[in-house]
Design a protein around this motif. Structure first.
Motif, mmCIF file in Angstrom:
data_model
loop_
_atom_site.group_PDB
_atom_site.id
_atom_site.type_symbol
_atom_site.label_atom_id
_atom_site.label_comp_id
_atom_site.label_asym_id
_atom_site.label_seq_id
_atom_site.Cartn_x
_atom_site.Cartn_y
_atom_site.Cartn_z
ATOM 1 N N ILE A 111 0.940 -1.093 0.011
ATOM 2 C CA ILE A 111 -0.058 0.069 -0.155
ATOM 3 C C ILE A 111 0.678 1.329 -0.032
ATOM 4 O O ILE A 111 0.521 2.011 -0.912
ATOM 5 C CB ILE A 111 -0.991 -0.036 1.252
ATOM 6 C CG1 ILE A 111 -2.091 -1.142 1.015
ATOM 7 C CG2 ILE A 111 -1.604 1.276 1.317
ATOM 8 C CD1 ILE A 111 -2.919 -1.510 2.250
ATOM 9 N N VAL A 112 2.097 1.286 0.642
ATOM 10 C CA VAL A 112 2.727 2.382 0.887
ATOM 11 C C VAL A 112 3.508 2.582 -0.328
ATOM 12 O O VAL A 112 3.543 3.719 -1.004
ATOM 13 C CB VAL A 112 3.786 2.109 2.064
ATOM 14 C CG1 VAL A 112 5.119 3.326 1.995
ATOM 15 C CG2 VAL A 112 3.079 2.189 3.437
ATOM 16 N N VAL A 113 4.033 1.593 -1.060
ATOM 17 C CA VAL A 113 4.555 1.824 -2.256
ATOM 18 C C VAL A 113 3.635 2.320 -3.443
ATOM 19 O O VAL A 113 3.937 3.025 -4.452
ATOM 20 C CB VAL A 113 5.030 0.018 -2.590
ATOM 21 C CG1 VAL A 113 5.597 0.225 -4.227
ATOM 22 C CG2 VAL A 113 6.494 -0.242 -2.057
ATOM 23 N N VAL A 114 2.513 1.746 -3.370
ATOM 24 C CA VAL A 114 1.366 1.917 -4.527
ATOM 25 C C VAL A 114 1.014 3.634 -4.359
ATOM 26 O O VAL A 114 1.090 4.604 -5.171
ATOM 27 C CB VAL A 114 0.113 1.428 -4.251
ATOM 28 C CG1 VAL A 114 -0.883 2.041 -4.974
ATOM 29 C CG2 VAL A 114 0.301 -0.116 -4.825
ATOM 30 N N VAL B 274 1.728 9.322 -6.114
ATOM 31 C CA VAL B 274 2.317 10.669 -5.602
ATOM 32 C C VAL B 274 3.487 11.162 -6.753
ATOM 33 O O VAL B 274 3.402 12.226 -7.016
ATOM 34 C CB VAL B 274 2.834 10.752 -4.216
ATOM 35 C CG1 VAL B 274 3.405 12.086 -3.647
ATOM 36 C CG2 VAL B 274 1.568 10.633 -3.317
ATOM 37 N N VAL B 275 4.396 10.217 -6.903
ATOM 38 C CA VAL B 275 5.475 10.447 -7.860
ATOM 39 C C VAL B 275 4.657 11.069 -9.142
ATOM 40 O O VAL B 275 5.064 11.830 -9.762
ATOM 41 C CB VAL B 275 6.534 9.558 -7.818
ATOM 42 C CG1 VAL B 275 7.539 9.821 -8.935
ATOM 43 C CG2 VAL B 275 7.305 9.478 -6.572
ATOM 44 N N VAL B 276 3.920 10.140 -9.725
ATOM 45 C CA VAL B 276 3.359 10.198 -10.988
ATOM 46 C C VAL B 276 2.577 11.387 -11.129
ATOM 47 O O VAL B 276 2.833 11.981 -11.998
ATOM 48 C CB VAL B 276 2.594 8.984 -11.361
ATOM 49 C CG1 VAL B 276 1.359 9.346 -12.390
ATOM 50 C CG2 VAL B 276 3.246 7.689 -11.544
ATOM 51 N N ILE B 277 1.830 11.972 -10.209
ATOM 52 C CA ILE B 277 1.140 13.096 -9.906
ATOM 53 C C ILE B 277 2.113 14.141 -10.064
ATOM 54 O O ILE B 277 2.071 15.232 -10.831
ATOM 55 C CB ILE B 277 0.282 13.471 -8.923
ATOM 56 C CG1 ILE B 277 -0.868 12.306 -8.982
ATOM 57 C CG2 ILE B 277 -0.073 14.557 -8.485
ATOM 58 C CD1 ILE B 277 -1.941 12.125 -7.781
ATOM 59 N N ALA B 278 3.324 14.248 -9.274
ATOM 60 C CA ALA B 278 4.308 15.383 -9.438
ATOM 61 C C ALA B 278 4.947 15.251 -10.550
ATOM 62 O O ALA B 278 5.218 16.539 -11.274
ATOM 63 C CB ALA B 278 5.214 14.984 -8.254
ATOM 64 N N VAL B 279 5.452 14.306 -11.400
ATOM 65 C CA VAL B 279 5.904 14.461 -12.595
ATOM 66 C C VAL B 279 4.854 15.054 -13.721
ATOM 67 O O VAL B 279 5.321 15.959 -14.509
ATOM 68 C CB VAL B 279 6.376 13.034 -12.961
ATOM 69 C CG1 VAL B 279 6.744 13.009 -14.583
ATOM 70 C CG2 VAL B 279 7.377 12.556 -12.282
ATOM 71 N N VAL B 280 3.596 14.554 -13.376
ATOM 72 C CA VAL B 280 2.650 15.202 -14.454
ATOM 73 C C VAL B 280 2.534 16.742 -14.197
ATOM 74 O O VAL B 280 2.552 17.569 -15.151
ATOM 75 C CB VAL B 280 1.230 14.488 -14.290
ATOM 76 C CG1 VAL B 280 0.109 15.122 -15.020
ATOM 77 C CG2 VAL B 280 1.322 13.061 -14.910
ATOM 78 N N PHE B 281 2.733 17.153 -12.859
ATOM 79 C CA PHE B 281 2.317 18.614 -12.466
ATOM 80 C C PHE B 281 3.614 19.295 -13.430
ATOM 81 O O PHE B 281 3.550 20.440 -13.884
ATOM 82 C CB PHE B 281 2.447 18.768 -11.146
ATOM 83 C CG PHE B 281 2.390 20.033 -10.775
ATOM 84 C CD1 PHE B 281 1.354 20.809 -10.867
ATOM 85 C CD2 PHE B 281 3.539 20.754 -10.197
ATOM 86 C CE1 PHE B 281 1.255 22.214 -10.361
ATOM 87 C CE2 PHE B 281 3.532 22.033 -9.837
ATOM 88 C CZ PHE B 281 2.260 22.789 -9.785
ATOM 89 N N VAL B 282 4.830 18.763 -13.082
ATOM 90 C CA VAL B 282 6.140 19.324 -13.451
ATOM 91 C C VAL B 282 6.066 19.560 -15.067
ATOM 92 O O VAL B 282 6.342 20.637 -15.795
ATOM 93 C CB VAL B 282 7.168 18.507 -13.021
ATOM 94 C CG1 VAL B 282 8.551 18.984 -13.738
ATOM 95 C CG2 VAL B 282 7.566 18.856 -11.676
ATOM 96 N N VAL B 283 5.511 18.467 -15.521
ATOM 97 C CA VAL B 283 5.663 18.377 -17.286
ATOM 98 C C VAL B 283 4.588 19.509 -17.603
ATOM 99 O O VAL B 283 4.707 20.368 -18.371
ATOM 100 C CB VAL B 283 4.936 16.976 -17.678
ATOM 101 C CG1 VAL B 283 4.648 17.064 -19.247
ATOM 102 C CG2 VAL B 283 6.179 16.107 -17.461
ATOM 103 N N VAL B 284 3.326 19.610 -16.895
ATOM 104 C CA VAL B 284 2.242 20.709 -17.371
ATOM 105 C C VAL B 284 2.803 21.915 -17.125
ATOM 106 O O VAL B 284 2.699 23.149 -18.087
ATOM 107 C CB VAL B 284 1.002 20.420 -16.517
ATOM 108 C CG1 VAL B 284 0.254 21.660 -16.554
ATOM 109 C CG2 VAL B 284 0.377 19.111 -16.855
ATOM 110 N N VAL B 285 3.707 22.228 -16.035
ATOM 111 C CA VAL B 285 4.471 23.337 -15.776
ATOM 112 C C VAL B 285 5.465 23.865 -16.711
ATOM 113 O O VAL B 285 5.456 25.094 -17.511
ATOM 114 C CB VAL B 285 5.040 23.669 -14.120
ATOM 115 C CG1 VAL B 285 5.628 24.754 -13.930
ATOM 116 C CG2 VAL B 285 3.848 23.432 -13.317
ATOM 117 N N VAL B 286 6.186 22.972 -17.240
ATOM 118 C CA VAL B 286 6.990 23.154 -18.137
ATOM 119 C C VAL B 286 6.556 23.412 -19.517
ATOM 120 O O VAL B 286 6.861 24.385 -19.996
ATOM 121 C CB VAL B 286 7.945 21.589 -18.265
ATOM 122 C CG1 VAL B 286 9.200 21.998 -19.611
ATOM 123 C CG2 VAL B 286 9.046 21.861 -16.981
ATOM 124 N N VAL B 287 5.519 22.839 -19.577
ATOM 125 C CA VAL B 287 4.904 23.101 -20.969
ATOM 126 C C VAL B 287 4.196 24.537 -20.871
ATOM 127 O O VAL B 287 4.175 25.200 -21.941
ATOM 128 C CB VAL B 287 3.542 22.018 -21.436
ATOM 129 C CG1 VAL B 287 2.920 22.360 -22.688
ATOM 130 C CG2 VAL B 287 4.229 20.641 -21.674
#
Length: 120
Positions: A45-48, A53-66
């Motif tokens: 559960i912790v790993v999931v 959270v990491v996937v959401i953070a990466v998507v957020f960073v990609v959106v900000v960069v775009v």
């Protein structure tokens, strides 16, 4: 290794470390019980959660960069348009000034020619 009861109340310990304590029917859990999870399930559960959270953070960073790239490109295009249009105005104005200067020279030349004709 725990043995489940065919019918009634009991405790079942699974190989993943979870423990069910409650009612059984036909060797299956039948509600009115509670499950406590072992360490393996908690780790999963912790790993999931961490992966999500990491996937959401990466998507957020990609959106900000775009968004930043789009804004920078828009500003560059705007600056180029302003520079090109203002450069066009300067060329037009300088042509106009050149025409005025040429006309003035032509007027002066005619006056000089008139003076020459008059003075003869």
């Amino acid at each position: 290794m725990a043995v489940a009861v065919l019918l009634g109340y009991g405790i079942l310990r699974s190989s993943d470390g979870s423990v069910y304590q409650g009612m059984f029917y036909n060797n299956r859990r039948h509600g009115h019980g509670s499950i406590s999870y072992g360490y393996a399930v908690v780790v999963v559960i912790v790993v999931v959660v961490v992966v999500v959270v990491v996937v959401i953070a990466v998507v957020f960073v990609v959106v900000v960069v775009v968004v930043v790239v789009v804004v920078v490109v828009a500003v560059v295009v705007l600056v180029v348009v302003v520079v090109v249009s203002s450069h066009g105005m300067h060329v037009e104005q300088s042509i106009h000034v050149y025409d005025v200067a040429r006309a003035a020279v032509a007027i002066e030349t005619r006056q000089v020619h008139r003076l020459k004709y008059v003075s003869k």
